[in-house]
Design an enzyme around this catalytic site. Sequence first.
Site, PDB file in Angstrom:
ATOM      1  N   ARG A 104       7.184  31.270  23.461  1.00 44.65           N
ATOM      2  CA  ARG A 104       7.044  31.834  24.795  1.00 44.65           C
ATOM      3  C   ARG A 104       6.386  33.186  24.694  1.00 44.65           C
ATOM      4  O   ARG A 104       6.849  34.041  23.947  1.00 44.65           O
ATOM      5  CB  ARG A 104       8.429  32.053  25.418  1.00 44.65           C
ATOM      6  CG  ARG A 104       9.036  30.866  25.993  1.00 44.65           C
ATOM      7  CD  ARG A 104      10.141  31.188  26.949  1.00 44.65           C
ATOM      8  NE  ARG A 104      10.997  32.319  26.594  1.00 44.65           N
ATOM      9  CZ  ARG A 104      12.015  32.703  27.344  1.00 44.65           C
ATOM     10  NH1 ARG A 104      12.279  32.088  28.463  1.00 44.65           N
ATOM     11  NH2 ARG A 104      12.774  33.717  26.978  1.00 44.65           N
ATOM     12  N   THR A 108       4.500  36.934  29.815  1.00 44.27           N
ATOM     13  CA  THR A 108       4.340  35.964  30.912  1.00 44.27           C
ATOM     14  C   THR A 108       5.449  34.918  30.931  1.00 44.27           C
ATOM     15  O   THR A 108       5.618  34.217  31.935  1.00 44.27           O
ATOM     16  CB  THR A 108       3.013  35.207  30.756  1.00 44.27           C
ATOM     17  OG1 THR A 108       3.075  34.435  29.540  1.00 44.27           O
ATOM     18  CG2 THR A 108       1.833  36.161  30.677  1.00 44.27           C
ATOM     19  N   ASP A 200      18.988  34.734  21.216  1.00 46.92           N
ATOM     20  CA  ASP A 200      17.735  34.096  20.797  1.00 46.92           C
ATOM     21  C   ASP A 200      18.058  33.047  19.734  1.00 46.92           C
ATOM     22  O   ASP A 200      18.460  33.372  18.612  1.00 46.92           O
ATOM     23  CB  ASP A 200      16.781  35.155  20.245  1.00 46.92           C
ATOM     24  CG  ASP A 200      15.404  34.570  19.975  1.00 46.92           C
ATOM     25  OD1 ASP A 200      14.435  35.057  20.570  1.00 46.92           O
ATOM     26  OD2 ASP A 200      15.302  33.609  19.165  1.00 46.92           O
ATOM     27  N   ASP A 203      16.068  33.266  16.335  1.00 47.66           N
ATOM     28  CA  ASP A 203      16.483  34.406  15.507  1.00 47.66           C
ATOM     29  C   ASP A 203      17.859  34.166  14.894  1.00 47.66           C
ATOM     30  O   ASP A 203      18.100  34.499  13.737  1.00 47.66           O
ATOM     31  CB  ASP A 203      16.515  35.695  16.346  1.00 47.66           C
ATOM     32  CG  ASP A 203      15.119  36.240  16.606  1.00 47.66           C
ATOM     33  OD1 ASP A 203      14.175  35.793  15.934  1.00 47.66           O
ATOM     34  OD2 ASP A 203      14.983  37.111  17.482  1.00 47.66           O
TER      35      ASP A 203
HETATM   36  C1  PRP Z   1      12.891  29.451  22.730  1.00 46.74           C
HETATM   37  C2  PRP Z   1      13.614  28.120  22.754  1.00 46.74           C
HETATM   38  C3  PRP Z   1      12.720  27.287  23.617  1.00 46.74           C
HETATM   39  C4  PRP Z   1      12.194  28.284  24.607  1.00 46.74           C
HETATM   40  C5  PRP Z   1      12.932  28.106  25.896  1.00 46.74           C
HETATM   41  O1  PRP Z   1      11.847  29.435  21.847  1.00 46.74           O
HETATM   42  O2  PRP Z   1      13.843  27.588  21.480  1.00 46.74           O
HETATM   43  O3  PRP Z   1      11.666  26.654  22.917  1.00 46.74           O
HETATM   44  O4  PRP Z   1      12.454  29.580  24.073  1.00 46.74           O
HETATM   45  O5  PRP Z   1      12.399  28.919  26.872  1.00 46.74           O
HETATM   46  P1  PRP Z   1      11.661  28.363  28.159  1.00 46.74           P
HETATM   47  O6  PRP Z   1      12.507  27.239  28.674  1.00 46.74           O
HETATM   48  O7  PRP Z   1      11.631  29.547  29.063  1.00 46.74           O
HETATM   49  O8  PRP Z   1      10.287  27.901  27.754  1.00 46.74           O
HETATM   50  P2  PRP Z   1      10.960  30.731  21.536  1.00 46.74           P
HETATM   51  O9  PRP Z   1       9.773  30.779  22.441  1.00 46.74           O
HETATM   52  O10 PRP Z   1      11.845  31.938  21.526  1.00 46.74           O
HETATM   53  O11 PRP Z   1      10.358  30.436  20.104  1.00 46.74           O
HETATM   54  P3  PRP Z   1      11.119  30.255  18.685  1.00 46.74           P
HETATM   55  O12 PRP Z   1      11.893  28.976  18.739  1.00 46.74           O
HETATM   56  O13 PRP Z   1       9.974  30.189  17.740  1.00 46.74           O
HETATM   57  O14 PRP Z   1      11.991  31.456  18.466  1.00 46.74           O
HETATM   58  N1  URA Z   2      15.090  31.262  24.247  1.00 42.28           N
HETATM   59  C1  URA Z   2      16.197  31.592  23.559  1.00 42.28           C
HETATM   60  O1  URA Z   2      16.233  31.502  22.321  1.00 42.28           O
HETATM   61  N2  URA Z   2      17.260  32.025  24.257  1.00 42.28           N
HETATM   62  C2  URA Z   2      17.259  32.122  25.588  1.00 42.28           C
HETATM   63  O2  URA Z   2      18.274  32.526  26.177  1.00 42.28           O
HETATM   64  C3  URA Z   2      16.080  31.779  26.281  1.00 42.28           C
HETATM   65  C4  URA Z   2      15.013  31.343  25.594  1.00 42.28           C
END
Ligand code: PRP
Ligand code: URA
Length: 209
Positions: A104, A108, A200, A203
């Site tokens: 994400r 945005t 997160d 993380d």
């Molecule tokens: C997180 C999560 C989803 C997304 C959800 O990933 O694992 O893929 O956010 O958010 P949304 O419904 O608003 O799209 P992130 O973008 O943090 O990436 P990562 O898994 O690489 O940490």
């Molecule tokens: N992605 C995450 O990892 N946590 C949240 O709460 C939202 C998006």
Amino acid sequence: MAKLQVLDHPLIQHKLSLIRDEKTGSKEFRELVEEVAMLMAYEVTRDFPLQDVDVKTPVAIAKSKMLAGRKVGLVPILRAGLGMVDGMLRLIPAAKVGHVGLYRDPETLLPVEYYCKLPSDIAERDLIVIDPMLATGGSASAAIEFLKARGAKNIKLMCLIAAPEGIAAVQKAHTDVDIFVAAVDECLNEHGYIIPGLGDAGDRLFGTK
Ligand code: PRP
Ligand code: URA
């Protein structure tokens, strides 16, 4: 409208509370996410068809049932979805695994694709898209869109925690995709994080910040 199912099994709910706890470190967090994914897989596969088989036991023929040769594909959304793959493979060991890489944009909140590698026969597979978090729904909707653009027809979405906004977004964009979650939380904050959520997911799984 596709169905939304909240998997309220006591073991899932107990483990989810431990996952949410800020005191839970990466090792335990990873183990718990894997365990919950395994328990959720049990429910998500409940509609898989069976066929009659005769099994010769040491004493007689048993009129039994076996899975009717359904081909399954797991599609974790990178990176946090990776944490759920092994738990699901324990119950569905013959599943093939495709990967969709999305992150994400922090400004945005829109998903950006950076990787996509899928089994060549996804059109014939029952696909389960997996991601711990369904926040705005942008990532899941985009991942499902990629799969459909490549011929996928039968798709389910499985997440640990969902915000109402994310559920509504996926249901609007993909009326044919059933959604399975362990919890529906209150809302999103101004950074698009699920409240109360678990922070997160990527993380916490991988020990990054
Ligand atoms: C997180 C999560 C989803 C997304 C959800 O990933 O694992 O893929 O956010 O958010 P949304 O419904 O608003 O799209 P992130 O973008 O943090 O990436 P990562 O898994 O690489 O940490
Ligand atoms: N992605 C995450 O990892 N946590 C949240 O709460 C939202 C998006």
